[in-house]
Design an enzyme around this catalytic site. Structure first.
Site, PDB file in Angstrom:
ATOM      1  N   ASP A 170      13.911 -21.371  49.779  1.00 25.92           N
ATOM      2  CA  ASP A 170      13.785 -22.754  49.308  1.00 25.92           C
ATOM      3  C   ASP A 170      12.290 -23.052  49.209  1.00 25.92           C
ATOM      4  OD1 ASP A 170      14.517 -25.335  48.620  1.00 25.92           O
ATOM      5  OD2 ASP A 170      14.951 -25.972  50.662  1.00 25.92           O
ATOM      6  N   GLY A 202      15.790 -21.056  60.693  1.00 26.38           N
ATOM      7  CA  GLY A 202      15.744 -22.469  61.047  1.00 26.38           C
ATOM      8  C   GLY A 202      17.071 -23.178  61.172  1.00 26.38           C
ATOM      9  N   GLY A 219      18.221 -39.208  70.693  1.00 30.44           N
ATOM     10  CA  GLY A 219      17.314 -38.116  71.057  1.00 30.44           C
ATOM     11  C   GLY A 219      15.984 -38.324  70.332  1.00 30.44           C
ATOM     12  N   ILE A 279      14.919 -37.580  67.248  1.00 25.89           N
ATOM     13  CA  ILE A 279      14.903 -38.132  65.893  1.00 25.89           C
ATOM     14  C   ILE A 279      15.263 -39.612  65.932  1.00 25.89           C
ATOM     15  CG2 ILE A 279      16.036 -38.045  63.618  1.00 25.89           C
ATOM     16  CD1 ILE A 279      16.141 -35.019  63.886  1.00 25.89           C
ATOM     17  N   HIS A 299     -15.241 -39.097  82.582  1.00 29.91           N
ATOM     18  CA  HIS A 299     -14.931 -40.506  82.835  1.00 29.91           C
ATOM     19  C   HIS A 299     -15.622 -41.374  81.786  1.00 29.91           C
ATOM     20  CE1 HIS A 299     -14.113 -44.209  84.995  1.00 29.91           C
ATOM     21  NE2 HIS A 299     -15.381 -44.544  84.814  1.00 29.91           N
TER      22      HIS A 299
HETATM   23  C1  LIG Z   1      12.780 -35.294  61.583  1.00 29.27           C
HETATM   24  C2  LIG Z   1      12.272 -34.152  62.404  1.00 29.27           C
HETATM   25  C3  LIG Z   1      11.088 -34.277  63.087  1.00 29.27           C
HETATM   26  C4  LIG Z   1      10.613 -33.220  63.855  1.00 29.27           C
HETATM   27  N1  LIG Z   1       9.444 -33.390  64.529  1.00 29.27           N
HETATM   28  C5  LIG Z   1       8.966 -32.387  65.291  1.00 29.27           C
HETATM   29  C6  LIG Z   1       7.749 -32.527  65.979  1.00 29.27           C
HETATM   30  O1  LIG Z   1       7.087 -33.565  65.918  1.00 29.27           O
HETATM   31  N2  LIG Z   1       7.316 -31.503  66.732  1.00 29.27           N
HETATM   32  C7  LIG Z   1       8.027 -30.341  66.833  1.00 29.27           C
HETATM   33  O2  LIG Z   1       7.593 -29.442  67.542  1.00 29.27           O
HETATM   34  N3  LIG Z   1       9.194 -30.162  66.182  1.00 29.27           N
HETATM   35  C8  LIG Z   1       9.673 -31.160  65.419  1.00 29.27           C
HETATM   36  N4  LIG Z   1      10.845 -30.988  64.733  1.00 29.27           N
HETATM   37  C9  LIG Z   1      11.556 -29.711  64.871  1.00 29.27           C
HETATM   38  C10 LIG Z   1      10.920 -28.629  63.959  1.00 29.27           C
HETATM   39  O3  LIG Z   1      10.876 -29.106  62.637  1.00 29.27           O
HETATM   40  C11 LIG Z   1      11.706 -27.351  64.029  1.00 29.27           C
HETATM   41  O4  LIG Z   1      11.857 -26.956  65.375  1.00 29.27           O
HETATM   42  C12 LIG Z   1      10.996 -26.236  63.266  1.00 29.27           C
HETATM   43  O5  LIG Z   1      10.849 -26.593  61.929  1.00 29.27           O
HETATM   44  C13 LIG Z   1      11.759 -24.928  63.379  1.00 29.27           C
HETATM   45  O6  LIG Z   1      11.051 -23.955  62.680  1.00 29.27           O
HETATM   46  P1  LIG Z   1      11.767 -22.631  62.122  1.00 29.27           P
HETATM   47  O7  LIG Z   1      10.670 -21.822  61.521  1.00 29.27           O
HETATM   48  O8  LIG Z   1      12.615 -22.050  63.164  1.00 29.27           O
HETATM   49  O9  LIG Z   1      12.764 -23.138  60.995  1.00 29.27           O
HETATM   50  P2  LIG Z   1      12.569 -24.043  59.674  1.00 29.27           P
HETATM   51  O10 LIG Z   1      11.331 -24.856  59.749  1.00 29.27           O
HETATM   52  O11 LIG Z   1      13.852 -24.743  59.489  1.00 29.27           O
HETATM   53  O12 LIG Z   1      12.361 -22.981  58.543  1.00 29.27           O
HETATM   54  C14 LIG Z   1      13.333 -22.069  58.145  1.00 29.27           C
HETATM   55  C15 LIG Z   1      13.056 -21.608  56.734  1.00 29.27           C
HETATM   56  O13 LIG Z   1      13.917 -20.540  56.409  1.00 29.27           O
HETATM   57  C16 LIG Z   1      14.406 -20.700  55.084  1.00 29.27           C
HETATM   58  N5  LIG Z   1      15.661 -19.953  55.007  1.00 29.27           N
HETATM   59  C17 LIG Z   1      16.813 -20.196  55.662  1.00 29.27           C
HETATM   60  N6  LIG Z   1      17.712 -19.244  55.410  1.00 29.27           N
HETATM   61  C18 LIG Z   1      17.117 -18.359  54.563  1.00 29.27           C
HETATM   62  C19 LIG Z   1      17.522 -17.149  53.953  1.00 29.27           C
HETATM   63  N7  LIG Z   1      18.713 -16.604  54.223  1.00 29.27           N
HETATM   64  N8  LIG Z   1      16.661 -16.529  53.118  1.00 29.27           N
HETATM   65  C20 LIG Z   1      15.419 -17.055  52.881  1.00 29.27           C
HETATM   66  N9  LIG Z   1      14.986 -18.173  53.446  1.00 29.27           N
HETATM   67  C21 LIG Z   1      15.815 -18.817  54.282  1.00 29.27           C
HETATM   68  C22 LIG Z   1      14.562 -22.201  54.941  1.00 29.27           C
HETATM   69  O14 LIG Z   1      14.585 -22.580  53.584  1.00 29.27           O
HETATM   70  C23 LIG Z   1      13.319 -22.692  55.688  1.00 29.27           C
HETATM   71  O15 LIG Z   1      12.222 -22.797  54.824  1.00 29.27           O
HETATM   72  C24 LIG Z   1      11.333 -32.014  63.931  1.00 29.27           C
HETATM   73  C25 LIG Z   1      12.535 -31.868  63.218  1.00 29.27           C
HETATM   74  C26 LIG Z   1      12.995 -32.915  62.457  1.00 29.27           C
HETATM   75  C27 LIG Z   1      14.263 -32.736  61.678  1.00 29.27           C
HETATM   76  N1  LIG Z   2       8.818 -34.927  68.342  1.00 28.18           N
HETATM   77  C1  LIG Z   2       9.565 -33.843  68.318  1.00 28.18           C
HETATM   78  O1  LIG Z   2       9.227 -32.809  68.876  1.00 28.18           O
HETATM   79  C2  LIG Z   2      10.846 -33.856  67.568  1.00 28.18           C
HETATM   80  C3  LIG Z   2      11.146 -34.888  66.706  1.00 28.18           C
HETATM   81  C4  LIG Z   2      12.359 -34.849  66.033  1.00 28.18           C
HETATM   82  C5  LIG Z   2      13.217 -33.793  66.212  1.00 28.18           C
HETATM   83  N2  LIG Z   2      12.885 -32.798  67.054  1.00 28.18           N
HETATM   84  C6  LIG Z   2      13.809 -31.673  67.276  1.00 28.18           C
HETATM   85  O2  LIG Z   2      14.911 -31.785  66.417  1.00 28.18           O
HETATM   86  C7  LIG Z   2      16.114 -31.542  67.116  1.00 28.18           C
HETATM   87  C8  LIG Z   2      17.152 -32.528  66.693  1.00 28.18           C
HETATM   88  O3  LIG Z   2      16.817 -33.860  67.109  1.00 28.18           O
HETATM   89  P1  LIG Z   2      17.951 -34.931  67.349  1.00 28.18           P
HETATM   90  O4  LIG Z   2      17.321 -36.180  67.824  1.00 28.18           O
HETATM   91  O5  LIG Z   2      18.864 -34.951  66.171  1.00 28.18           O
HETATM   92  O6  LIG Z   2      18.812 -34.243  68.490  1.00 28.18           O
HETATM   93  P2  LIG Z   2      18.806 -34.453  70.092  1.00 28.18           P
HETATM   94  O7  LIG Z   2      19.600 -33.325  70.600  1.00 28.18           O
HETATM   95  O8  LIG Z   2      17.436 -34.676  70.605  1.00 28.18           O
HETATM   96  O9  LIG Z   2      19.620 -35.818  70.312  1.00 28.18           O
HETATM   97  C9  LIG Z   2      20.917 -35.994  69.792  1.00 28.18           C
HETATM   98  C10 LIG Z   2      21.567 -37.155  70.528  1.00 28.18           C
HETATM   99  O10 LIG Z   2      22.762 -37.492  69.825  1.00 28.18           O
HETATM  100  C11 LIG Z   2      23.809 -37.736  70.769  1.00 28.18           C
HETATM  101  N3  LIG Z   2      25.083 -37.517  70.032  1.00 28.18           N
HETATM  102  C12 LIG Z   2      25.569 -36.347  69.562  1.00 28.18           C
HETATM  103  N4  LIG Z   2      26.714 -36.548  68.872  1.00 28.18           N
HETATM  104  C13 LIG Z   2      26.965 -37.875  68.911  1.00 28.18           C
HETATM  105  C14 LIG Z   2      27.987 -38.725  68.366  1.00 28.18           C
HETATM  106  N5  LIG Z   2      28.984 -38.245  67.603  1.00 28.18           N
HETATM  107  N6  LIG Z   2      27.931 -40.055  68.609  1.00 28.18           N
HETATM  108  C15 LIG Z   2      26.924 -40.563  69.358  1.00 28.18           C
HETATM  109  N7  LIG Z   2      25.935 -39.822  69.879  1.00 28.18           N
HETATM  110  C16 LIG Z   2      25.941 -38.498  69.653  1.00 28.18           C
HETATM  111  C17 LIG Z   2      23.509 -36.776  71.904  1.00 28.18           C
HETATM  112  O11 LIG Z   2      24.085 -37.191  73.113  1.00 28.18           O
HETATM  113  C18 LIG Z   2      21.973 -36.814  71.947  1.00 28.18           C
HETATM  114  O12 LIG Z   2      21.477 -37.823  72.812  1.00 28.18           O
HETATM  115  C19 LIG Z   2      15.810 -31.659  68.600  1.00 28.18           C
HETATM  116  O13 LIG Z   2      16.255 -30.491  69.220  1.00 28.18           O
HETATM  117  C20 LIG Z   2      14.332 -31.783  68.704  1.00 28.18           C
HETATM  118  O14 LIG Z   2      13.804 -30.744  69.478  1.00 28.18           O
HETATM  119  C21 LIG Z   2      11.725 -32.810  67.747  1.00 28.18           C
END
Ligand SMILES: Cc1cc2nc3c(=O)[nH]c(=O)nc-3n(C[C@H](O)[C@H](O)[C@H](O)COP(=O)(O)OP(=O)(O)OC[C@H]3O[C@@H](n4cnc5c(N)ncnc54)[C@H](O)[C@@H]3O)c2cc1C
Ligand SMILES: NC(=O)c1ccc[n+]([C@@H]2O[C@H](COP(=O)([O-])OP(=O)(O)OC[C@H]3O[C@@H](n4cnc5c(N)ncnc54)[C@H](O)[C@@H]3O)[C@@H](O)[C@H]2O)c1
Length: 578
Positions: free
Chosen positions: A114, A221, A259, A261, A550
């Protein structure tokens, strides 16, 4: 500081016990050799010389000869490969692995099906932090009381929704460009198309291109997890993928899941003027955090804001708005599994009377993430996923259906489910490359920090207090807790940001840091002193002599370490006890 004892057990192995948690073993070419052993609380290095032992430092890729496997898995003669390393998925995990691989001289390709950058860059960390940067400023500009305390007066703050959305989108494009260019500049081949594994060392991508590599890393991912019964239309019932585009700012939004998000988006939406209703399955909001921190966060981030909540309920059915009807949400009691009510009925019945005439404009589903491992060809290598996650051992080596390690195959990042964070994915990738290059390396996940970028921020590393107490009971040691408040910190007070707490969970007998949790201004930056200390195995009696400038917020941690009471004052009692 490292106390290191080495003893030779036989001519073929050497065991080294040391105080350092990040254990590094010597190069082992046999795919079946265990990379790390831990027993009796000792960290044990096993330098296992099975056949050919080498400490690999490959030359730069320009002079690399064709790669040959030490032994192919079916015992056939060594074969040559197109690449040393193929990574499937160019998210942050794949990117981190690729950069480290080229640095180590490995001929590397990355396959992306992608857009480059994956979740973090395009649909996660990057755009969400851009929105949170806006929400932080809006919050400050709207806080008349706060501004007045500085002697400042600002006319009413407002925003342009498209301008905010553009900021997030532009940042994602910029970081995506940087990430892609960094790979190209270093000579990583970017192969475009969906990748799947055909067999050992062999990957198909795109329509029918096939490449081979000595080692393969899966880094595919995750995607938003949407519970059964919830209908996402991308407009009124959305996931973070949609919300990050900020196509509209609803007057009232239900956020399912409190959580990371859910919490971060509640910060964004309330700053931009929405009312938020949390629906959380567990009994308290923010159940993943240390309970004391959740409580304080609730007092600061939830109660004074236009947020209400229902805990102990699942959202079991959500229907998007249609034909003038609002979004409806069906709730089920999490314990009895009995239908509870619809959010709409709750309001009509007067239970939530202040909302009687309101309708939910939108629902954000923030109920976790599901691994993206579909179509990867795992059946060709006898690997079964567990709830979609790829099973791996401590070293990210993939485990097959018989519980055996699949040679030369690793899985990092969200797809293995160990810790769904961007920097964890990248660190796992680096760790795997170290192993591929012959330096066995185990990543200590308890030293990986996490942060939630609300205003103020929450950060943590290691165990929560309940987790530490449980471990202490199992292993028979005492746990102590030290706390410091931001109210005593000059810099925080100068910023009028005294609302904050830092909490240290530790062993009083030897000064081991078990966990640190911070709620307060710049908590996400402050946590690294603690995470580095855990990673390096630094004891409290060691770190409490470190000098902090400090006046800085980092003095909050200085105070924290100094507040801890450790019975063993000698600097090496941590390594002695372990
Ligand atoms: C809204 C949100 C906010 C977040 N904020 C933070 C944050 O502030 N700090 C933090 O540490 N984490 C944060 N996360 C979590 C973080 O984004 C993920 O933990 C991280 O992106 C995981 O990295 P990854 O490389 O494992 O997978 P991904 O980033 O998901 O990348 C996987 C890649 O593999 C590609 N792919 C999948 N299958 C295939 C295939 N078969 N062939 C080729 N390509 C493929 C996909 O297209 C994608 O580009 C956030 C997540 C969300 C949803
Ligand atoms: N700042 C960051 O590092 C950051 C920011 C965003 C996301 N993330 C990563 O993305 C992943 C996903 O984040 P997230 O917030 O979606 O997941 P999360 O696991 O942090 O929280 C999900 C929450 O949804 C609740 N839940 C699940 N099913 C439910 C239902 N049917 N009804 C009501 N409540 C329900 C759970 O009890 C939990 O509290 C996390 O693992 C986090 O590590 C990280």
């Amino acid at each position: 500081m490292q106390a290191s004892v080495s003893l030779s057990t036989s001519s073929s192995s050497l065991i080294t016990a040391r105080s350092n948690k990040a254990v590094q073993c010597a190069a082992v070419t046999s795919a079946t050799t265990s990379c790390n052993l831990r027993f009796c609380g000792l960290r044990i290095e096993l330098l296992h010389f099975t056949g050919e032992h080498r400490r690999v430092r490959l030359p730069s890729r320009r002079v690399l000869p064709p790669i040959s496997a030490a032994l192919s898995t079916n015992g056939s003669p060594p074969q040559s490969f197109d690449y040393d390393l193929i990574i499937i998925g160019a998210g942050v995990g794949g990117h981190g692995a690729a950069l480290h691989a080229v640095e180590k001289g490995l001929k590397t390709a990355i396959i992306e099906g992608d857009v480059m950058g994956g979740t973090c860059v395009n649909r996660g960390c990057v755009p969400s932090k851009a929105l949170l940067a806006v929400s932080g400023r809006m919050r400050e500009l709207q806080n008349e009381h706060h501004l007045k305390s500085f002697g400042l007066q600002v006319a009413a703050a407002s925003y342009d929704r498209q301008g905010v959305a553009d900021h997030a989108n532009n940042l994602a494009s910029k970081i995506r460009g940087n990430l892609t260019n960094s790979l190209k500049a270093l000579g990583v081949d970017i192969l475009t198309g969906f990748g799947s594994i055909l067999g050992p060392h062999k990957v198909k991508y795109g329509k029918d291109s096939i490449v081979t590599a000595k080692d393969i890393i899966i880094a595919t991912g995750s995607v938003p997890f949407v519970p059964k019964g919830i209908e996402v239309d991308g407009k009124t019932v959305i996931t973070s993928d949609h919300a990050l585009k900020l196509e509209f700012v609803p007057d009232w939004i239900a956020i399912v899941g409190s959580g990371y998000i859910g919490l971060e988006f509640s910060d964004v939406y309330t700053a931009l003027g929405s009312e938020v209703t949390f629906i959380e399955a567990l009994d308290q909001l923010m159940p993943g955090f240390d309970p004391e921190i959740s409580k304080l966060a609730q007092r600061v981030l939830i109660n004074p804001r236009r947020i209400d909540y229902h805990t102990g309920v699942f959202a079991t059915k959500i229907t998007p708005a249609k034909d003038g009807k609002p979004v409806t949400i069906e709730l089920t009691d999490a314990k009895t599994k009995e239908p509870k009510d619809t959010l709409e009925n709750l309001f009509e019945s007067g239970i939530a009377s202040k909302r009687l005439s309101m309708a939910v404009d939108a629902a954000l589903i923030a109920t976790g993430r599901a691994p993206y491992t579909h179509g990867l060809g795992l059946e060709n290598i006898n690997v079964l996923t567990r709830r979609g996650f790829i099973p791996v051992d401590e070293c990210m080596r993939v485990i097959d259906a018989n519980g055996k390690m699949v040679p030369h195959l690793y899985c990092i990042g969200d797809a293995n489910g160990k810790m769904m964070l961007a920097h964890a994915a990248s660190a796992q990738g680096i760790s795997v490359v170290e192993q591929v290059c012959g330096r066995d390396h185990v990543l200590n996940h308890l030293s990986i920090p996490a942060a939630c970028f609300t205003h103020p921020e929450i950060s943590m590393v290691g165990l929560t207090e309940p987790q530490a107490r449980e471990k202490a009971q199992e292993e028979g040691f005492e746990v102590s807790v030290a706390k410091t408040s931001f109210k005593a910190n000059t810099k925080a007070l100068a910023e009028n940001e005294g609302e904050g707490l830092a909490k240290l969970i530790y062993r009083p007998d030897n000064g081991e840091i078990l966990g640190v949790h911070i709620f307060g201004l710049h908590a996400a930056d402050l946590i690294h002193e603690a995470s580095n200390a855990i990673a390096m195995g630094t004891s409290i009696q060691d770190i409490k002599f470190a000098v902090h400038a400090h006046p800085t917020l980092s003095e909050v941690l200085d105070e924290l370490y100094k507040a801890a009471k450790v019975s063993c004052e000698s600097l090496n009692c941590l390594s002695n006890a372990n």
